[in-house]
Design a protein around this motif. Structure first.
Motif, PDB file in Angstrom:
ATOM      1  N   ASP A  36      24.751  26.573  12.776  1.00  0.00           N
ATOM      2  CA  ASP A  36      24.980  25.958  11.463  1.00  0.00           C
ATOM      3  C   ASP A  36      25.681  24.612  11.603  1.00  0.00           C
ATOM      4  N   CYS A  37      26.584  24.521  12.569  1.00  0.00           N
ATOM      5  CA  CYS A  37      27.318  23.273  12.793  1.00  0.00           C
ATOM      6  C   CYS A  37      26.367  22.138  13.159  1.00  0.00           C
ATOM      7  N   LEU A  38      25.433  22.421  14.045  1.00  0.00           N
ATOM      8  CA  LEU A  38      24.470  21.395  14.462  1.00  0.00           C
ATOM      9  C   LEU A  38      23.416  21.143  13.378  1.00  0.00           C
ATOM     10  N   ARG A  39      22.943  22.199  12.771  1.00  0.00           N
ATOM     11  CA  ARG A  39      21.908  22.061  11.741  1.00  0.00           C
ATOM     12  C   ARG A  39      22.409  21.242  10.557  1.00  0.00           C
ATOM     13  N   ASN A  40      23.655  21.452  10.178  1.00  0.00           N
ATOM     14  CA  ASN A  40      24.220  20.750   9.025  1.00  0.00           C
ATOM     15  C   ASN A  40      24.952  19.466   9.403  1.00  0.00           C
ATOM     16  N   ARG A  41      24.842  19.117  10.692  1.00  0.00           N
ATOM     17  CA  ARG A  41      25.431  17.879  11.202  1.00  0.00           C
ATOM     18  C   ARG A  41      26.926  17.785  10.915  1.00  0.00           C
ATOM     19  N   ARG A  42      27.608  18.901  11.129  1.00  0.00           N
ATOM     20  CA  ARG A  42      29.053  18.914  10.949  1.00  0.00           C
ATOM     21  C   ARG A  42      29.782  18.432  12.202  1.00  0.00           C
ATOM     22  N   ALA A  43      29.049  18.346  13.310  1.00  0.00           N
ATOM     23  CA  ALA A  43      29.619  17.848  14.563  1.00  0.00           C
ATOM     24  C   ALA A  43      28.485  17.419  15.473  1.00  0.00           C
ATOM     25  N   THR A  44      28.786  16.556  16.440  1.00  0.00           N
ATOM     26  CA  THR A  44      27.789  16.120  17.410  1.00  0.00           C
ATOM     27  C   THR A  44      27.870  16.985  18.662  1.00  0.00           C
ATOM     28  N   ILE A  45      26.851  16.849  19.502  1.00  0.00           N
ATOM     29  CA  ILE A  45      26.862  17.558  20.780  1.00  0.00           C
ATOM     30  C   ILE A  45      28.061  17.121  21.617  1.00  0.00           C
ATOM     31  N   ASP A  46      28.372  15.828  21.578  1.00  0.00           N
ATOM     32  CA  ASP A  46      29.524  15.316  22.334  1.00  0.00           C
ATOM     33  C   ASP A  46      30.831  15.949  21.847  1.00  0.00           C
ATOM     34  N   ASP A  47      30.943  16.103  20.534  1.00  0.00           N
ATOM     35  CA  ASP A  47      32.138  16.748  19.979  1.00  0.00           C
ATOM     36  C   ASP A  47      32.267  18.175  20.505  1.00  0.00           C
ATOM     37  N   ALA A 107      35.263  21.848  26.679  1.00  0.00           N
ATOM     38  CA  ALA A 107      36.024  21.554  27.896  1.00  0.00           C
ATOM     39  C   ALA A 107      37.499  21.895  27.704  1.00  0.00           C
ATOM     40  N   ILE A 108      38.049  21.555  26.541  1.00  0.00           N
ATOM     41  CA  ILE A 108      39.457  21.850  26.262  1.00  0.00           C
ATOM     42  C   ILE A 108      39.700  23.365  26.269  1.00  0.00           C
ATOM     43  N   ASP A 109      38.742  24.106  25.699  1.00  0.00           N
ATOM     44  CA  ASP A 109      38.865  25.568  25.650  1.00  0.00           C
ATOM     45  C   ASP A 109      38.337  26.261  26.911  1.00  0.00           C
ATOM     46  N   ARG A 110      37.776  25.459  27.827  1.00  0.00           N
ATOM     47  CA  ARG A 110      37.235  25.981  29.087  1.00  0.00           C
ATOM     48  C   ARG A 110      36.133  27.012  28.867  1.00  0.00           C
ATOM     49  N   VAL A 111      35.218  26.684  27.962  1.00  0.00           N
ATOM     50  CA  VAL A 111      34.088  27.580  27.691  1.00  0.00           C
ATOM     51  C   VAL A 111      32.753  26.847  27.824  1.00  0.00           C
ATOM     52  N   GLN A 112      32.717  25.780  28.654  1.00  0.00           N
ATOM     53  CA  GLN A 112      31.465  25.030  28.813  1.00  0.00           C
ATOM     54  C   GLN A 112      30.332  25.921  29.289  1.00  0.00           C
ATOM     55  N   ASN A 113      30.598  26.752  30.306  1.00  0.00           N
ATOM     56  CA  ASN A 113      29.544  27.595  30.862  1.00  0.00           C
ATOM     57  C   ASN A 113      29.068  28.650  29.877  1.00  0.00           C
ATOM     58  N   VAL A 114      29.973  29.094  29.031  1.00  0.00           N
ATOM     59  CA  VAL A 114      29.599  30.093  28.023  1.00  0.00           C
ATOM     60  C   VAL A 114      28.735  29.458  26.937  1.00  0.00           C
ATOM     61  N   MET A 115      29.102  28.261  26.509  1.00  0.00           N
ATOM     62  CA  MET A 115      28.388  27.607  25.402  1.00  0.00           C
ATOM     63  C   MET A 115      27.101  26.923  25.826  1.00  0.00           C
ATOM     64  N   ARG A 116      27.012  26.511  27.102  1.00  0.00           N
ATOM     65  CA  ARG A 116      25.878  25.707  27.555  1.00  0.00           C
ATOM     66  C   ARG A 116      24.518  26.271  27.178  1.00  0.00           C
ATOM     67  N   PRO A 117      24.195  27.545  27.494  1.00  0.00           N
ATOM     68  CA  PRO A 117      22.851  28.038  27.173  1.00  0.00           C
ATOM     69  C   PRO A 117      22.552  28.051  25.679  1.00  0.00           C
ATOM     70  N   TYR A 118      23.562  28.256  24.853  1.00  0.00           N
ATOM     71  CA  TYR A 118      23.335  28.310  23.420  1.00  0.00           C
ATOM     72  C   TYR A 118      23.145  26.903  22.842  1.00  0.00           C
ATOM     73  N   ILE A 119      23.871  25.932  23.377  1.00  0.00           N
ATOM     74  CA  ILE A 119      23.687  24.548  22.946  1.00  0.00           C
ATOM     75  C   ILE A 119      22.305  24.067  23.365  1.00  0.00           C
ATOM     76  N   GLU A 120      21.924  24.343  24.620  1.00  0.00           N
ATOM     77  CA  GLU A 120      20.610  23.909  25.112  1.00  0.00           C
ATOM     78  C   GLU A 120      19.474  24.559  24.351  1.00  0.00           C
ATOM     79  N   ALA A 121      19.675  25.776  23.898  1.00  0.00           N
ATOM     80  CA  ALA A 121      18.633  26.463  23.139  1.00  0.00           C
ATOM     81  C   ALA A 121      18.522  25.942  21.715  1.00  0.00           C
ATOM     82  N   THR A 122      19.583  25.301  21.255  1.00  0.00           N
ATOM     83  CA  THR A 122      19.624  24.826  19.877  1.00  0.00           C
ATOM     84  C   THR A 122      19.063  23.417  19.731  1.00  0.00           C
ATOM     85  N   VAL A 123      19.323  22.567  20.735  1.00  0.00           N
ATOM     86  CA  VAL A 123      18.897  21.166  20.623  1.00  0.00           C
ATOM     87  C   VAL A 123      17.475  20.981  21.143  1.00  0.00           C
TER      88      VAL A 123
END
Length: 204
Positions: A171-182, A188-204
């Motif tokens: 929903d965040c990406l679809r509604n343009r509430r934040a960018t991929i860079d954001d 990175a701050i939360d140290r969850v890059q590896n967890v989020m990566r497949p879901y971000i790649e599947a969304t964009v």
């Protein structure tokens, strides 16, 4: 004269409650208003005690985000996060029964808060970055921004549910509430890059 002084103090107390939205007992103390006057205003049905040391005008109309304002007054060092922030940003269909708040590891929590709280402890950038301040019922309420909120949901997925985190990301990406860079920044701050990566790649 006594009656005039009495009226002046009560008028001043009502003015403080009106200006603050949700006033703390120390606000009245700072203005030299004895606690006895607060009790009188409650007895007269003009003031409502929301919780320990928190007061509001009896005729105040509550917004949907009223509980967030109450939580911010009760825990001034806390930040609205996770499910409560998702709801505020309209990034979830969930209706949290508690107000979720981030606070420091050594910070205190109120014994009798006016609303049910779900406390999450954090430190450093995970606690202080990505925080926006919104005015709700004349109360300044710190809330994690959409990108930080999504990253936090992945970090605390065992508590909010992975399905909730994925829905929020989409929903965040679809509604343009934040960018991929954001999203990557807070991942990175939360140290969850590896967890989020497949879901971000599947969304964009």
């Amino acid at each position: 004269m006594a009656g005039t002084a009495h009226g002046t103090l009560m008028d001043r107390a009502l003015t403080i409650a009106r200006e603050r939205g949700i006033a703390r007992a120390r606000d009245f103390d700072a203005a030299g208003i004895p606690r006895a006057y607060l009790r009188r205003l409650q007895d007269q049905g003009l003031l409502v005690r929301m919780g320990r040391g928190l007061y509001q005008l009896a005729d105040t109309e509550w917004s949907e985000s009223h509980s967030l304002a109450e939580a911010a007054r009760a825990v001034p060092h806390g930040v609205i996060c996770l499910l409560s922030a998702l709801r505020f940003h309209e990034l979830t269909t969930q209706l949290p029964h508690q107000v979720w708040m981030l606070i420091g590891h050594k910070k205190w929590t109120p014994k009798n808060p006016p609303v049910s709280l779900r406390i999450i402890r954090a430190t450093g950038d995970a606690l202080t970055t990505g925080v926006e301040r919104h005015m709700i019922e004349q109360v300044e309420v710190p809330i994690t921004n959409p990108a930080k909120t999504v990253a936090d949901c992945f970090k605390y997925r065992s508590q909010v549910g992975l399905d909730v985190a994925i829905e929020a990301l989409r929903d965040c990406l679809r509604n343009r509430r934040a960018t991929i860079d954001d999203l990557w920044r807070f991942a990175a701050i939360d140290r969850v890059q590896n967890v989020m990566r497949p879901y971000i790649e599947a969304t964009v």
